[in-house]
Design a protein around this motif. Structure first.
Motif, PDB file in Angstrom:
ATOM      1  N   LYS A 168      31.971  49.920 -19.843  1.00  0.00           N
ATOM      2  CA  LYS A 168      32.100  50.038 -18.385  1.00  0.00           C
ATOM      3  C   LYS A 168      32.158  51.489 -17.924  1.00  0.00           C
ATOM      4  CE  LYS A 168      34.500  45.625 -17.897  1.00  0.00           C
ATOM      5  NZ  LYS A 168      35.785  44.991 -17.607  1.00  0.00           N
ATOM      6  N   SER A 169      32.499  52.397 -18.831  1.00  0.00           N
ATOM      7  CA  SER A 169      32.602  53.807 -18.455  1.00  0.00           C
ATOM      8  C   SER A 169      31.237  54.500 -18.379  1.00  0.00           C
ATOM      9  CB  SER A 169      33.522  54.560 -19.428  1.00  0.00           C
ATOM     10  OG  SER A 169      32.888  54.723 -20.687  1.00  0.00           O
ATOM     11  N   TYR A 170      30.188  53.832 -18.799  1.00  0.00           N
ATOM     12  CA  TYR A 170      28.842  54.400 -18.761  1.00  0.00           C
ATOM     13  C   TYR A 170      28.095  53.848 -17.553  1.00  0.00           C
ATOM     14  CZ  TYR A 170      29.357  56.035 -23.596  1.00  0.00           C
ATOM     15  OH  TYR A 170      29.770  56.671 -24.738  1.00  0.00           O
ATOM     16  N   ASP A 171      27.718  54.718 -16.635  1.00  0.00           N
ATOM     17  CA  ASP A 171      26.936  54.290 -15.473  1.00  0.00           C
ATOM     18  C   ASP A 171      25.590  53.707 -15.888  1.00  0.00           C
ATOM     19  OD1 ASP A 171      28.921  55.086 -13.712  1.00  0.00           O
ATOM     20  OD2 ASP A 171      28.036  57.076 -13.400  1.00  0.00           O
ATOM     21  N   ALA A 172      25.052  54.196 -17.007  1.00  0.00           N
ATOM     22  CA  ALA A 172      23.726  53.763 -17.448  1.00  0.00           C
ATOM     23  C   ALA A 172      23.722  52.341 -18.006  1.00  0.00           C
ATOM     24  CB  ALA A 172      23.195  54.728 -18.506  1.00  0.00           C
ATOM     25  N   VAL A 173      24.889  51.812 -18.371  1.00  0.00           N
ATOM     26  CA  VAL A 173      24.971  50.471 -18.970  1.00  0.00           C
ATOM     27  C   VAL A 173      25.099  49.425 -17.868  1.00  0.00           C
ATOM     28  CG1 VAL A 173      26.319  48.947 -20.469  1.00  0.00           C
ATOM     29  CG2 VAL A 173      25.950  51.339 -21.130  1.00  0.00           C
ATOM     30  N   SER A 174      24.142  48.495 -17.843  1.00  0.00           N
ATOM     31  CA  SER A 174      24.141  47.443 -16.825  1.00  0.00           C
ATOM     32  C   SER A 174      25.074  46.299 -17.154  1.00  0.00           C
ATOM     33  CB  SER A 174      22.728  46.891 -16.638  1.00  0.00           C
ATOM     34  OG  SER A 174      21.903  47.881 -16.090  1.00  0.00           O
ATOM     35  N   ASN A 175      25.169  45.953 -18.445  1.00  0.00           N
ATOM     36  CA  ASN A 175      26.001  44.817 -18.818  1.00  0.00           C
ATOM     37  C   ASN A 175      26.285  44.854 -20.308  1.00  0.00           C
ATOM     38  OD1 ASN A 175      27.458  42.463 -18.597  1.00  0.00           O
ATOM     39  ND2 ASN A 175      25.815  41.276 -17.658  1.00  0.00           N
TER      40      ASN A 175
END
Length: 128
Positions: A105-112
């Protein structure tokens, strides 16, 4: 979601890769695949594609537990590369560790964050 041209799978498990490609083919999820077996291999190849201004994948399915570079090492390096293209990144892993879920969740690039195995239903949710 628009039609996916290239899906990138970064995973060291040949059975997962085979099954995921098969499900993607059955659902017409994408036209082409890029397959990498560890984070370092993926990083080096995707960085070269960006530098050469070639076509990047529309979506990346990223495993966390791999040899050489794990998914976190890949993410930490990949997000540092200047890139104008939007790439949707899904973490697809067998890890149910709450610490991994929170870290994702701390990565903006990760969608899910999706726990393996991938199913047709989960794939259809990605397409929305």
């Amino acid at each position: 979601m628009k039609k996916i041209d290239i899906a990138c799978i970064i995973d060291d498990d040949p059975i997962f890769i085979f099954g995921t490609k098969r499900i993607m083919q059955l659902t017409n999820f994408c036209k082409n695949f890029m397959i990498f077996h560890n984070g370092k291999e993926a990083y080096e190849n995707l960085k070269a594609i960006i530098e050469n201004k070639e076509k990047l994948p529309d979506i990346i399915l990223l495993d966390l537990n791999m040899p050489v570079w794990d998914g976190w090492q890949f993410l930490d390096e990949f997000i540092q590369i200047p890139n104008k293209s939007e790439i949707i990144i899904y973490i697809i892993t067998s890890s149910v560790d709450p610490a991994d879920i929170e870290k994702a969740k701390s990565y903006d690039a990760v969608s899910n964050y999706i726990v393996k195995p991938i199913t047709i239903e989960k794939l259809k949710q990605m397409m929305l």
